[in-house]
Design a protein around this motif. Structure first.
Motif, short mmCIF file in Angstrom:
data_model
loop_
_atom_site.label_atom_id
_atom_site.label_comp_id
_atom_site.label_asym_id
_atom_site.label_seq_id
_atom_site.Cartn_x
_atom_site.Cartn_y
_atom_site.Cartn_z
N VAL A 1 -10.58 0.33 7.59
CA VAL A 1 -9.67 1.13 8.39
C VAL A 1 -8.79 1.96 7.46
O VAL A 1 -8.24 1.45 6.48
N GLY A 2 -8.61 3.23 7.79
CA GLY A 2 -7.88 4.14 6.92
C GLY A 2 -6.48 3.70 6.58
O GLY A 2 -5.97 3.97 5.50
N GLN A 3 -5.82 2.99 7.51
CA GLN A 3 -4.43 2.61 7.27
C GLN A 3 -4.29 1.60 6.13
O GLN A 3 -3.19 1.39 5.61
N TYR A 4 -5.42 0.97 5.75
CA TYR A 4 -5.37 0.00 4.67
C TYR A 4 -5.96 0.52 3.36
O TYR A 4 -6.15 -0.25 2.42
N ARG B 1 3.07 2.12 4.00
CA ARG B 1 2.52 2.06 5.36
C ARG B 1 2.99 0.78 6.04
O ARG B 1 3.26 -0.22 5.38
N SER B 2 3.02 0.83 7.38
CA SER B 2 3.61 -0.30 8.10
C SER B 2 2.93 -0.53 9.45
O SER B 2 3.59 -0.65 10.47
N ALA B 3 1.60 -0.55 9.45
CA ALA B 3 0.88 -0.81 10.69
C ALA B 3 1.29 -2.16 11.28
O ALA B 3 1.52 -3.11 10.57
N SER C 1 -11.13 -0.86 1.58
CA SER C 1 -10.91 -2.29 1.74
C SER C 1 -12.14 -3.19 1.56
O SER C 1 -11.97 -4.30 1.10
N PRO C 2 -13.37 -2.80 1.91
CA PRO C 2 -14.46 -3.79 1.87
C PRO C 2 -14.67 -4.44 0.50
O PRO C 2 -14.84 -5.65 0.40
N ILE D 1 0.83 -1.20 0.00
CA ILE D 1 0.00 0.00 0.00
C ILE D 1 0.87 1.25 0.00
O ILE D 1 1.90 1.30 0.65
N HIS D 2 0.40 2.27 -0.72
CA HIS D 2 0.93 3.62 -0.59
C HIS D 2 -0.10 4.49 0.12
O HIS D 2 -1.30 4.42 -0.19
#
Length: 208
Positions: free
Chosen positions: A169-172, A120-122, A187-188, A112-113
């Motif tokens: 979730v926003g991070q994804y 990103r690196s959650a 994501s969904p 992901i960018h």
């Protein structure tokens, strides 16, 4: 009932099914304890079976060296099934360790960018930095579907739990061009399509 194979409280055999000192699984001990506490159990879900000291926590789902090898692990699964208890295994929709084999091969390509163009690196840790994979990317959904099917086949487990898949979730969210999705992508919808791929790949006996 969620259980741990080898990492809970630094591998304490009081909490971990695999006793590394003795090189064996404590199946009867844990089944008897759960039956005493709760009555007959429908399913045992193993969370940390996937964690490899060498290859990280997520991504490959193919390393059994830290839990006695695949043969012993499958025997543990079969033992429970013979007693009427199903076995489920944990995997994740987005997370991939940078030191995993698949992460080293395709991490930069499938990750992901964020809106700033950065990866990103959650859930990363200093010991195990992670890629967050785009579930629309050409490659990651197909890889994950194939790996879920291989895990079900080689372990004989009754189900695969894909964590985080339904979360918006926003991070994804992914802002990356070239993954074949609108920018940004949420994501969904991606998880719906990925889940279909996984379901088609899994043996019919295995739940998703």
């Amino acid at each position: 009932r969620t259980h741990w194979t080898h990492t809970m409280k630094d591998g304490d055999p009081e909490y971990c099914w695999y006793d590394r000192d003795e090189g064996r699984y404590q199946v009867q001990k844990f089944v008897a304890k759960d039956t005493e506490l709760f009555g007959p159990l429908d399913m045992h879900h193993f969370f940390d079976w996937r964690i490899s000291e060498q290859h990280g926590r997520w991504g490959d789902y193919s390393h059994y060296e830290d839990i006695g090898g695949l043969e012993k692990f499958r025997e543990m699964v079969t033992h429970q099934q013979d007693d009427g208890v199903r076995v489920g295994l944990y995997m994740d929709t987005y997370l991939c360790s940078k030191k995993s084999e698949i992460g080293q091969a395709h991490g930069e390509q499938w990750a992901i960018h964020g809106p700033n163009g950065k990866f990103r690196s959650a859930y990363s840790s200093p010991e195990d930095p992670l890629w967050n994979m785009c579930i629309f990317s050409p490659g990651w959904p197909e890889y994950l579907a194939e790996r879920c099917a291989q895990v079900a086949e080689e372990t004989g487990c009754d189900g695969i739990y894909l964590d985080e898949g339904g979360m918006d979730v926003g991070q994804y969210w992914c802002w990356r061009e070239g993954h074949g999705h609108p920018v940004p992508a949420n994501s969904p919808r991606g998880f719906r399509d990925l889940a279909r791929k996984v379901r088609e790949a899994l043996p019919q006996r295995a739940a998703l």
